[in-house]
Scaffold this motif. Structure first.
Motif, PDB file in Angstrom:
ATOM      1  N   ARG A 156      38.738  54.212  41.724  1.00 10.39           N
ATOM      2  CA  ARG A 156      38.228  52.972  42.282  1.00 10.39           C
ATOM      3  C   ARG A 156      38.298  53.058  43.810  1.00 10.39           C
ATOM      4  O   ARG A 156      39.294  53.524  44.367  1.00 10.39           O
ATOM      5  N   ASP A 183      48.022  40.327  43.701  1.00  6.69           N
ATOM      6  CA  ASP A 183      46.664  40.886  43.657  1.00  6.69           C
ATOM      7  C   ASP A 183      45.945  40.407  42.404  1.00  6.69           C
ATOM      8  O   ASP A 183      46.527  40.398  41.314  1.00  6.69           O
ATOM      9  N   TYR A 184      44.686  40.061  42.584  1.00  5.82           N
ATOM     10  CA  TYR A 184      43.859  39.583  41.477  1.00  5.82           C
ATOM     11  C   TYR A 184      42.569  40.401  41.418  1.00  5.82           C
ATOM     12  O   TYR A 184      42.000  40.755  42.462  1.00  5.82           O
ATOM     13  N   TRP A 185      42.109  40.650  40.191  1.00  8.94           N
ATOM     14  CA  TRP A 185      40.888  41.421  39.978  1.00  8.94           C
ATOM     15  C   TRP A 185      39.967  40.676  39.030  1.00  8.94           C
ATOM     16  O   TRP A 185      40.424  40.045  38.065  1.00  8.94           O
ATOM     17  N   TYR A 214      34.070  45.487  41.152  1.00 10.85           N
ATOM     18  CA  TYR A 214      35.161  44.545  40.914  1.00 10.85           C
ATOM     19  C   TYR A 214      35.394  43.680  42.149  1.00 10.85           C
ATOM     20  O   TYR A 214      35.485  44.190  43.273  1.00 10.85           O
ATOM     21  N   HIS A 235      38.029  41.537  44.243  1.00  6.77           N
ATOM     22  CA  HIS A 235      39.477  41.585  44.448  1.00  6.77           C
ATOM     23  C   HIS A 235      39.885  40.526  45.470  1.00  6.77           C
ATOM     24  O   HIS A 235      39.141  40.249  46.411  1.00  6.77           O
ATOM     25  N   TYR A 242      35.373  46.236  45.224  1.00  7.88           N
ATOM     26  CA  TYR A 242      35.654  47.627  44.948  1.00  7.88           C
ATOM     27  C   TYR A 242      34.657  48.090  43.891  1.00  7.88           C
ATOM     28  O   TYR A 242      34.034  47.278  43.209  1.00  7.88           O
TER      29      TYR A 242
END
Length: 119
Positions: A45, A107-109, A94, A96, A37
């Motif tokens: 975003r 969810d992980y960023w 980013y 993701h 993203y």
């Protein structure tokens, strides 16, 4: 806790190329979706590209034909090759990833990496 570690951002001239990498602390095979993203100043975003497990590869219309998302299972990394960069590609990018475990989605960023395309 899964972490996504990004690298590869920087300053590039119009028409140049950059390659972003994302190294998760869990196996690529543990994720349902992985992608990139970006967020430009003053904007929301937005999805750039994503790989889905057993599904299609999705790209934003604005980057089709210029960016390529890929994964390297041996190195356990996700990459975004960006070619023919334009000033409007300037943003924080980013990584993701999401996991679906026991009916829940996680969810992980990544921390984000700055990409700046100069005029």
């Amino acid at each position: 806790q899964v972490r996504l570690v990004e690298s590869g951002g920087g300053l590039v001239e119009i028409g140049g190329s950059l390659r972003l990498s994302c190294a998760p602390t869990a196996s690529l095979f543990s994720f349902n979706t992985m992608g990139w993203y970006r967020q430009a100043p003053g904007k929301q975003r937005e999805l750039v590209a994503e790989l889905t497990d057993g599904g299609p590869t999705n790209y934003a219309d604005s980057i089709k034909g210029r960016f390529t998302i890929s994964r390297n299972n041996a190195k356990n990394t996700l990459s975004l090759q960006m070619n023919s960069l334009k000033p409007e590609d300037t943003a924080v990018y980013y990584c993701h990833a999401d996991q679906r475990l026991s009916g829940a989605q996680y969810d992980y960023w990544g921390q984000g990496t700055q990409v700046t395309v100069s005029l």
